[in-house]
Structures are given as structure tokens and as C-alpha cells.
Design an enzyme around this catalytic site. Structure first.
Site, PDB file in Angstrom:
ATOM      1  N   LYS A 116      33.058  49.814  67.522  1.00 55.78           N
ATOM      2  CA  LYS A 116      33.127  50.049  66.076  1.00 55.78           C
ATOM      3  C   LYS A 116      32.466  48.904  65.311  1.00 55.78           C
ATOM      4  O   LYS A 116      31.718  49.127  64.353  1.00 55.78           O
ATOM      5  CB  LYS A 116      34.582  50.203  65.638  1.00 55.78           C
ATOM      6  CG  LYS A 116      35.232  51.500  66.099  1.00 55.78           C
ATOM      7  CD  LYS A 116      36.700  51.541  65.703  1.00 55.78           C
ATOM      8  CE  LYS A 116      37.375  52.825  66.160  1.00 55.78           C
ATOM      9  NZ  LYS A 116      38.814  52.870  65.791  1.00 55.78           N
ATOM     10  N   SER A 132      38.821  47.658  65.197  1.00 57.97           N
ATOM     11  CA  SER A 132      40.159  47.789  65.769  1.00 57.97           C
ATOM     12  C   SER A 132      40.381  49.210  66.244  1.00 57.97           C
ATOM     13  O   SER A 132      39.849  50.167  65.664  1.00 57.97           O
ATOM     14  CB  SER A 132      41.222  47.407  64.724  1.00 57.97           C
ATOM     15  OG  SER A 132      42.523  47.409  65.282  1.00 57.97           O
ATOM     16  N   ASP A 133      41.154  49.355  67.307  1.00 56.47           N
ATOM     17  CA  ASP A 133      41.491  50.679  67.822  1.00 56.47           C
ATOM     18  C   ASP A 133      42.872  50.626  68.460  1.00 56.47           C
ATOM     19  O   ASP A 133      43.282  49.573  68.965  1.00 56.47           O
ATOM     20  CB  ASP A 133      40.461  51.162  68.841  1.00 56.47           C
ATOM     21  CG  ASP A 133      40.609  52.645  69.143  1.00 56.47           C
ATOM     22  OD1 ASP A 133      40.201  53.461  68.292  1.00 56.47           O
ATOM     23  OD2 ASP A 133      41.162  52.985  70.206  1.00 56.47           O
ATOM     24  N   GLN A 134      43.566  51.749  68.442  1.00 59.70           N
ATOM     25  CA  GLN A 134      44.939  51.762  68.957  1.00 59.70           C
ATOM     26  C   GLN A 134      45.255  53.057  69.683  1.00 59.70           C
ATOM     27  O   GLN A 134      44.811  54.141  69.288  1.00 59.70           O
ATOM     28  CB  GLN A 134      45.933  51.581  67.805  1.00 59.70           C
ATOM     29  CG  GLN A 134      47.395  51.503  68.237  1.00 59.70           C
ATOM     30  CD  GLN A 134      48.345  51.525  67.055  1.00 59.70           C
ATOM     31  OE1 GLN A 134      48.550  52.545  66.426  1.00 59.70           O
ATOM     32  NE2 GLN A 134      48.910  50.364  66.746  1.00 59.70           N
ATOM     33  N   GLY A 169      43.429  47.187  70.274  1.00 58.80           N
ATOM     34  CA  GLY A 169      42.256  46.374  70.575  1.00 58.80           C
ATOM     35  C   GLY A 169      41.689  45.825  69.281  1.00 58.80           C
ATOM     36  O   GLY A 169      41.626  46.530  68.269  1.00 58.80           O
TER      37      GLY A 169
END
Length: 260
Positions: A116, A132-134, A169
Site C-alpha cells: 500500500k 497498514s493492513d489488518q 502490519g
């Protein structure tokens, strides 16, 4: 402040000239930063050929602050980042978020966080970009955003009476040095034993269809919890601020220093 003629042209094009030259407006660094970020956002949204203009903007901002960009359109992450009192812009990264075959959850969220950030790097050649990623994980199975009521209900049935690990992340990418700082922040939630009627009531009230694991901790989702364990509850909302502050500090950005 001296402004080069081409930059003056840019100000006129975007209707910002009067504001830039206002003595009151120029009285604080923060005000100048906000205008520079506004100009950057204008050029990106209008898809203007801005390579030359970009250099002018960076020249004007070199002695103020590195541009901070949130690679996300999530209102939750935007609200969290605003708590740090740093000027920033948001941009939508266009990436494929599909997991690779047999890809562990930890690898997935860190890969997507970095992807991203890198996806919009060409638009911001002198910036710090946050990605960010979840996902939520139960016994190794990945739970993403449900997207609809029935999927959300099934996720909560699976989570009932069990521990769910939320993995976030985080990437801070310096587009000038091409250095990517990547972190993984876990947070464990133990869910209460949930009855079907309780699940349905929660979903109709909260509608957490855009939240990993159908769990919105900052809202009514707290009613689902028996206990929580982790270093940063902000990570449950999608942006671990404590870790982000550490990464920003490593890049020379002190959130506790005066911006004026």
C-alpha cells in the site's frame, strides 16, 4: 518568504495565492505545511502533470517538514492519525489484497502494508508514507472484513468463547531513501460466549461489515469482549500509533516537538 515565479503560477492556478501571501497565514510553519499539502492533494486529484510543480512544492517545504501521507481511505485510520497532531494527506492505494497460496497471516499483513505504501510512492517522491493492513486469526484461519451481514454473523459465531488474534502490519516508507520500516503488531481478544440473538442484535446496531473479524472495539464491539491483551489497543482499530511513533522518531519526526 521568497516564492519563485513558477510556484506563484501554481498558487494562482489552484486559487491559493492570496492565502500564501497572507502575513497572518505565514505566521506559523503548521499553516504553511497545510497549504503545501493542500496543493499536493489538488495536483494528484486533478491528475495534473505535476512533476515540475512537485519540485517547487518540495523546495518551499524543505525547511519545514517532510510530507506525511496515509496510504488509506479508511476513516478509522484517518481519525487515529489525527491524534498525533501532524499534518498529513491521504491517498488511495490501488493494490490486489488477495492472499497468496498458503501465505501465513503475518506475512500477508506485512506484505500488504508495504504494498500500500509503495503503491503511491510515485505520487509523493519526497515523503514518508504510512501503509497498514489488518486481519483477525482464529486457530490459523484468517478472518478479513466480512462485507455483509451473514459473513459477519458467521465470523462472530466462530469467535464466540474463543481467543482471536488481530494482526496489524505497519509500514513507514521513505520515498527519498527508499527505506521501508515494517512492523507486525499483534493484539489478542478473548470473546464472551455469544448467543445467536446477541450476535444479531450487535450486528444490527454496529454494522461492522468493514472491520476485520466483524469487531469494532472502539464502538459497541466492546460488549463482545471478555478480556484483551496487547501493547497498543489502537492496533485493533487499524493503526498502531505507539509503533508508528517509534518509526517516525527513527525518521527524525518528533511528534512532541512544536510545529509552530
Amino acid at each position: 518568504m521568497y516564492v519563485e515565479e513558477p510556484f506563484t503560477s501554481l498558487l494562482n492556478t489552484t486559487g491559493a495565492s492570496k492565502v500564501w501571501h497572507s502575513e497572518r497565514f505565514l505566521s506559523t510553519h503548521k499553516a504553511r505545511i497545510n497549504l503545501l499539502l493542500l496543493l499536493q492533494s489538488h495536483l494528484v486529484k486533478k491528475k495534473v502533470e505535476y512533476n515540475g510543480y512537485w519540485k517547487l512544492i518540495c523546495q518551499q517545504s524543505n525547511n519545514i517538514m517532510t510530507t506525511l501521507v496515509l496510504a488509506s481511505t479508511s476513516p478509522y485510520r484517518k481519525t487515529l492519525l489525527e491524534r498525533l497532531h501532524l499534518p498529513f494527506v491521504t491517498a488511495a492505494p490501488d493494490i490486489d489484497e488477495t492472499a497468496h497460496s498458503n501465505e501465513p497471516a503475518e506475512a500477508l499483513v506485512t506484505r500488504l502494508a508495504e504494498s500500500k505504501a509503495r503503491a503511491i510512492a510515485d505520487q509523493y517522491p519526497d515523503a514518508l508514507i504510512i501503509g497498514s493492513d489488518q486481519v483477525a486469526v482464529i486457530d490459523g484461519s484468517i478472518l478479513g472484513k466480512p462485507g455483509n451481514h451473514e459473513t459477519a454473523a458467521q465470523q462472530l459465531r466462530n469467535a464466540s468463547g474463543r481467543q482471536v488474534t488481530f494482526l496489524t502490519g505497519l509500514c513507514l516508507f521513505n520515498t527519498q531513501t527508499q527505506q521501508a520500516h515494517i512492523s507486525l503488531v499483534p493484539f489478542i481478544v478473548e470473546f464472551r460466549e455469544l448467543q445467536e440473538a446477541q450476535i444479531q442484535f450487535y450486528l444490527t446496531q454496529e454494522k461492522p461489515y468493514d472491520c476485520a473479524g466483524s469487531f469494532k472495539s472502539e464502538g459497541f464491539g466492546i460488549s463482545l469482549c471478555k478480556s484483551m491483551k496487547g501493547d497498543d489497543p489502537n492496533s485493533l482499530i487499524g493503526l498502531p500509533l505507539i509503533e508508528l511513533i517509534r518509526l517516525l522518531t527513527n525518521e527524525g519526526v518528533d511528534v512532541l516537538s512544536s510545529k509552530d
